[in-house]
Design a protein around this motif. Structure first.
Motif, short mmCIF file in Angstrom:
data_model
loop_
_atom_site.label_atom_id
_atom_site.label_comp_id
_atom_site.label_asym_id
_atom_site.label_seq_id
_atom_site.Cartn_x
_atom_site.Cartn_y
_atom_site.Cartn_z
N ILE A 123 0.83 -1.21 0.00
CA ILE A 123 0.00 0.00 0.00
C ILE A 123 0.86 1.25 0.00
CG2 ILE A 123 -1.72 1.33 1.28
CD1 ILE A 123 -2.80 -1.13 -0.17
N TYR B 246 -10.40 4.86 1.30
CA TYR B 246 -9.48 3.99 0.58
C TYR B 246 -9.94 3.80 -0.86
CZ TYR B 246 -7.53 2.65 5.10
OH TYR B 246 -6.94 2.66 6.32
N TYR C 134 -9.18 6.68 -3.03
CA TYR C 134 -7.77 6.81 -3.35
C TYR C 134 -7.29 5.75 -4.34
CZ TYR C 134 -7.53 9.98 0.66
OH TYR C 134 -7.72 11.02 1.53
N ILE D 95 -7.60 2.34 -3.70
CA ILE D 95 -7.37 1.05 -3.02
C ILE D 95 -8.66 0.26 -3.10
CG2 ILE D 95 -6.67 -0.06 -0.86
CD1 ILE D 95 -5.25 2.56 -0.13
N ASN E 31 -8.95 -3.63 -0.91
CA ASN E 31 -9.99 -3.02 -0.10
C ASN E 31 -10.70 -4.08 0.73
OD1 ASN E 31 -12.83 -1.75 0.45
ND2 ASN E 31 -11.55 -0.03 -0.20
N PHE F 212 -8.59 -4.96 3.74
CA PHE F 212 -8.72 -3.98 4.81
C PHE F 212 -10.07 -4.11 5.51
CE2 PHE F 212 -5.16 -1.64 2.82
CZ PHE F 212 -4.40 -1.42 3.96
N LEU G 24 -3.15 3.92 8.41
CA LEU G 24 -4.60 4.02 8.35
C LEU G 24 -5.06 5.40 8.78
CD1 LEU G 24 -5.62 0.55 9.87
CD2 LEU G 24 -5.41 1.16 7.47
N LEU H 267 -4.27 8.18 6.12
CA LEU H 267 -5.20 8.17 5.00
C LEU H 267 -6.57 8.72 5.41
CD1 LEU H 267 -4.35 4.77 3.29
CD2 LEU H 267 -3.99 7.06 2.38
#
Length: 218
Positions: free
Chosen positions: A25, A92, A95, A97, A102, A105, A152, A155
């Motif tokens: 990431i 996320y 952005y 991800i 994703n 996460f 985390l 972001l």
């Protein structure tokens, strides 16, 4: 004969997997220049010293131009403990991800639980009672003390600078410094009012709490 405690494979594997995901990431974020330049915390080549230097240089430039300046120094309450998982995953996705990353996460953040355990010992340190609360699902916060925790959080607040206009931001993790500059004192006050309103709106929308006792305007 010595007794050896077996090494738990699961925690070791979990930490390895977390580190692999972190590296993947972080490379994506740097390659796509997603991090805001205002953030100096937990970023390669950025330190508390670079944050302080950046803020001082902006003040010095304002003094050289003989203009009015006001600083807003924001302190957040329990920043890492109140991050909304749903908002975090949405950020996320915005952005880039997405897909399996994703989903990873989402799995990493959800279905966690916590409980409180109190052990009571007698005078000889022998445990006599153990009290344990029921488990509660964790719907907020990010893990601290692990590689992914700071990432985390960065972001989560990365878009703050995009939502504050007419001011310069310098951030070091959850320490947020805002500098407002104007050549006219009346215009400066209007900017202060607007920036304060924008900060309040962003923090409310992202469910973050400002520590009023430690937040200063100078």
């Amino acid at each position: 004969m010595r007794n050896y405690r077996p090494i738990s494979v699961v925690p070791v594997f979990a930490k390895l997997l977390e580190r692999l995901m972190y590296n993947r990431i972080i490379s994506f974020l740097y390659e796509n220049k997603i991090f805001t330049e205002a953030q100096h915390g937990f970023r390669k080549g950025e330190y508390i010293e670079t944050a302080v230097q950046s803020f001082i240089e902006m003040i010095q430039e304002a003094l050289d131009k003989r203009v009015y300046t006001t600083g807003i120094f924001v302190d957040l309450t329990k920043a890492y403990n109140v991050l909304n998982h749903k908002l975090l995953l949405e950020k996320y996705f915005s952005y880039g991800i997405r897909g399996s990353a994703n989903s990873w996460f989402r799995s990493y953040l959800t279905n966690g639980s916590q409980f409180i355990e109190i052990n009571q010992s007698d005078s000889s340190s022998v445990m006599v009672n153990r009290y344990r609360s029921s488990s509660t699902e964790i719907k907020q916060s990010v893990p601290q003390g692990l590689a992914l925790g700071p990432l985390l959080f960065l972001l989560y607040i990365n878009d703050l600078s995009l939502n504050i206009h007419g001011a310069n931001l310098v951030m070091f993790a959850d320490d947020i410094n805002v500098l407002i500059i104007d050549s006219d004192i009346g215009s400066l006050q209007n900017k202060i009012d607007r920036v304060m309103a924008e900060l309040e709106t962003w923090f409310n929308r992202n469910e973050l709490m400002i520590n009023a006792g430690k937040t200063l305007i100078n």
